[in-house]
Scaffold this active site. Structure first.
Site, PDB file in Angstrom:
ATOM      1  N   SER A  16      29.959 -28.049 128.022  1.00 27.58           N
ATOM      2  CA  SER A  16      30.600 -26.764 127.694  1.00 27.58           C
ATOM      3  C   SER A  16      30.858 -25.930 128.938  1.00 27.58           C
ATOM      4  O   SER A  16      31.971 -25.426 129.142  1.00 27.58           O
ATOM      5  CB  SER A  16      29.719 -25.983 126.711  1.00 27.58           C
ATOM      6  OG  SER A  16      29.542 -26.690 125.510  1.00 27.58           O
ATOM      7  N   SER A  39      30.411 -37.302 135.274  1.00 32.30           N
ATOM      8  CA  SER A  39      29.561 -37.355 134.079  1.00 32.30           C
ATOM      9  C   SER A  39      29.439 -38.796 133.628  1.00 32.30           C
ATOM     10  O   SER A  39      30.175 -39.674 134.088  1.00 32.30           O
ATOM     11  CB  SER A  39      30.119 -36.484 132.945  1.00 32.30           C
ATOM     12  OG  SER A  39      31.247 -37.098 132.353  1.00 32.30           O
ATOM     13  N   ASP A  41      29.552 -39.812 130.274  1.00 29.48           N
ATOM     14  CA  ASP A  41      30.131 -40.037 128.948  1.00 29.48           C
ATOM     15  C   ASP A  41      31.619 -40.338 129.072  1.00 29.48           C
ATOM     16  O   ASP A  41      32.429 -39.429 129.268  1.00 29.48           O
ATOM     17  CB  ASP A  41      29.894 -38.807 128.067  1.00 29.48           C
ATOM     18  CG  ASP A  41      30.214 -39.060 126.599  1.00 29.48           C
ATOM     19  OD1 ASP A  41      31.193 -39.794 126.327  1.00 29.48           O
ATOM     20  OD2 ASP A  41      29.496 -38.526 125.732  1.00 29.48           O
ATOM     21  N   GLU A  42      31.989 -41.606 128.946  1.00 30.14           N
ATOM     22  CA  GLU A  42      33.384 -41.985 129.134  1.00 30.14           C
ATOM     23  C   GLU A  42      34.295 -41.386 128.068  1.00 30.14           C
ATOM     24  O   GLU A  42      35.453 -41.052 128.344  1.00 30.14           O
ATOM     25  CB  GLU A  42      33.530 -43.505 129.155  1.00 30.14           C
ATOM     26  CG  GLU A  42      33.120 -44.190 127.867  1.00 30.14           C
ATOM     27  CD  GLU A  42      33.462 -45.678 127.879  1.00 30.14           C
ATOM     28  OE1 GLU A  42      34.572 -46.030 128.292  1.00 30.14           O
ATOM     29  OE2 GLU A  42      32.608 -46.469 127.456  1.00 30.14           O
ATOM     30  N   ALA A  86      25.320 -29.333 136.905  1.00 31.93           N
ATOM     31  CA  ALA A  86      25.149 -28.900 135.515  1.00 31.93           C
ATOM     32  C   ALA A  86      24.616 -30.004 134.619  1.00 31.93           C
ATOM     33  O   ALA A  86      24.324 -29.763 133.449  1.00 31.93           O
ATOM     34  CB  ALA A  86      26.486 -28.397 134.965  1.00 31.93           C
ATOM     35  N   LYS A 132      14.289 -21.428 129.611  1.00 33.88           N
ATOM     36  CA  LYS A 132      13.119 -22.212 129.210  1.00 33.88           C
ATOM     37  C   LYS A 132      12.320 -22.726 130.398  1.00 33.88           C
ATOM     38  O   LYS A 132      11.204 -23.242 130.242  1.00 33.88           O
ATOM     39  CB  LYS A 132      13.563 -23.356 128.300  1.00 33.88           C
ATOM     40  CG  LYS A 132      14.127 -22.850 126.975  1.00 33.88           C
ATOM     41  CD  LYS A 132      14.809 -23.926 126.187  1.00 33.88           C
ATOM     42  CE  LYS A 132      15.393 -23.344 124.895  1.00 33.88           C
ATOM     43  NZ  LYS A 132      16.453 -22.327 125.135  1.00 33.88           N
ATOM     44  N   ASN A 172      20.805 -18.512 126.301  1.00 34.28           N
ATOM     45  CA  ASN A 172      21.648 -19.361 125.454  1.00 34.28           C
ATOM     46  C   ASN A 172      23.119 -19.001 125.634  1.00 34.28           C
ATOM     47  O   ASN A 172      23.493 -17.831 125.565  1.00 34.28           O
ATOM     48  CB  ASN A 172      21.259 -19.182 123.983  1.00 34.28           C
ATOM     49  CG  ASN A 172      19.898 -19.775 123.681  1.00 34.28           C
ATOM     50  OD1 ASN A 172      19.088 -19.977 124.581  1.00 34.28           O
ATOM     51  ND2 ASN A 172      19.646 -20.063 122.423  1.00 34.28           N
ATOM     52  N   VAL A 180      22.938 -22.552 118.290  1.00 36.79           N
ATOM     53  CA  VAL A 180      22.716 -22.271 116.880  1.00 36.79           C
ATOM     54  C   VAL A 180      23.975 -21.745 116.184  1.00 36.79           C
ATOM     55  O   VAL A 180      24.164 -21.972 114.991  1.00 36.79           O
ATOM     56  CB  VAL A 180      21.540 -21.284 116.714  1.00 36.79           C
ATOM     57  CG1 VAL A 180      21.924 -19.884 117.196  1.00 36.79           C
ATOM     58  CG2 VAL A 180      21.074 -21.232 115.270  1.00 36.79           C
TER      59      VAL A 180
END
Length: 339
Positions: A16, A39, A41-42, A86, A132, A172, A180
């Site tokens: 995102s 990244s 993720d193809e 990221a 966190k 968030n 959420v």
């Protein structure tokens, strides 16, 4: 800050924030030489490439790879001037059940990025953190705190290398993957109830553009070793549910493994190194190679009081049900019809 003729790489660039950064950079710095999306993720890379075809965006490159793979990072970083890190394993409950995988990506991957930057003469590095990571009670937070420490400590071993490492920590991101608000919207549209983990739960809230602005601020202004924290409003999880589905049941289902009721971004122990910069706070490294007096003068930085903390449950600024509805329409789903 000069982007003309420069190359910038985003690890986890199909996420995102990576996509929001890509849009911002191509819009505001179209004279950049290369923007590399790195990244693993193809499918996400394929989809993102449809949004940014090379015919219209000749600067953009897509590079499949994993931050666990240092040789691949070194190859990707060659000729790169700026890196935004990221990439991370981010789901709290999944990290609790898959701890070794989380450690490999969030800690091992962070060290690989640091090492690859040194080996390829990258000039500036901004690593993304999370609320966190502050006083962590879950593995995800603990791995991100470790990552923060690795990037900050890298400034101490650079010698005469002009590279600068900094970190940005925020709450968030509204509407991001796994957050959420899209979850509640999906259930609302399906006619389902909106499960609440705890009626007292609060979180900090930042928009995608707010996250982009903070990363760009750190990339431009960091002297090396700062951990930047934005000043953000908080929201109550119950108010989010009410803003989205006032006519839906809201059963309390209990917190998931590793969840907090409230989030912190600055602890009282951090206060001894924390300065107020106006829009942001900066937690400074205990050791640094630059003048603190010059830093304070340049940024009009003011030391926070001893014992100061920044907690989503004790915040002075809060979103209401009404403001949350407006923000959701603006930043998440403009077509969403509230009851």
């Amino acid at each position: 800050m000069e982007f003309k003729g420069k190359s910038l790489l985003i690890t986890g660039g199909t996420g995102s924030l990576g996509k929001a950064l890509t849009s911002h950079i191509l819009r505001e710095h179209s004279d950049i030489r290369r923007l590399i999306i790195f990244s693993r993720d193809e499918q996400k890379q394929f989809q993102m490439a449809q949004e940014y075809p090379v015919e219209s965006y000749p600067q953009i490159r897509f590079f499949i790879g994993d931050v666990r793979d240092k040789p691949r990072l070194v190859r990707a970083f060659k000729g790169v001037d700026y890196v935004i890190h990221a990439a991370a394993m981010k789901h709290v409950h999944l990290a609790e059940y898959n701890p070794e995988e989380c450690i490999k990506t969030n800690i091992g991957g962070a060290q690989n990025v640091v090492d690859a930057c040194f080996e390829t003469n990258v000039e500036r590095v901004v690593a993304l953190s999370t609320d966190k990571a502050c006083a962590p009670i879950n593995l995800y937070g603990a791995t991100k705190l470790t990552s923060d420490k690795l990037f900050i400590a890298a400034n101490n071993i650079k010698g005469d290398n002009p590279i600068r490492f900094s970190v940005v920590r925020y709450g968030n991101v509204m509407g991001s993957n796994g957050s959420v608000i899209p979850f509640f919207i999906k259930r609302k549209k399906a006619g389902q109830d909106l499960p609440i983990t705890d009626e007292n739960m609060t979180r900090f809230n930042i928009s995608l553009q707010g996250g982009v602005d903070m990363v760009m601020h750190a990339l431009k202004h960091a002297w090396g070793g700062e951990l930047f924290v934005p000043k953000l409003p908080s929201y109550k999880i119950l108010d989010v549910a009410e803003a989205i589905g006032p006519d839906r049941d809201k059963p309390v289902v209990g917190i998931r493994p590793g969840e907090k009721i409230h989030e912190e971004m600055i602890t009282p122990s951090d206060s001894f190194y924390t300065y107020d910069l106006g829009t942001y706070f900066a937690i400074l490294p205990a050791t640094h190679k630059w003048s603190l007096d010059e830093f304070k003068k340049t940024f009009n930085a003011k030391k926070v009081p001893a014992g100061f903390s920044y907690n989503s449950g004790d915040n002075d600024e809060w979103e209401t049900v009404e403001t949350l509805r407006s923000l959701i329409k603006e930043h998440v789903d403009a077509s969403f019809a509230f009851s």
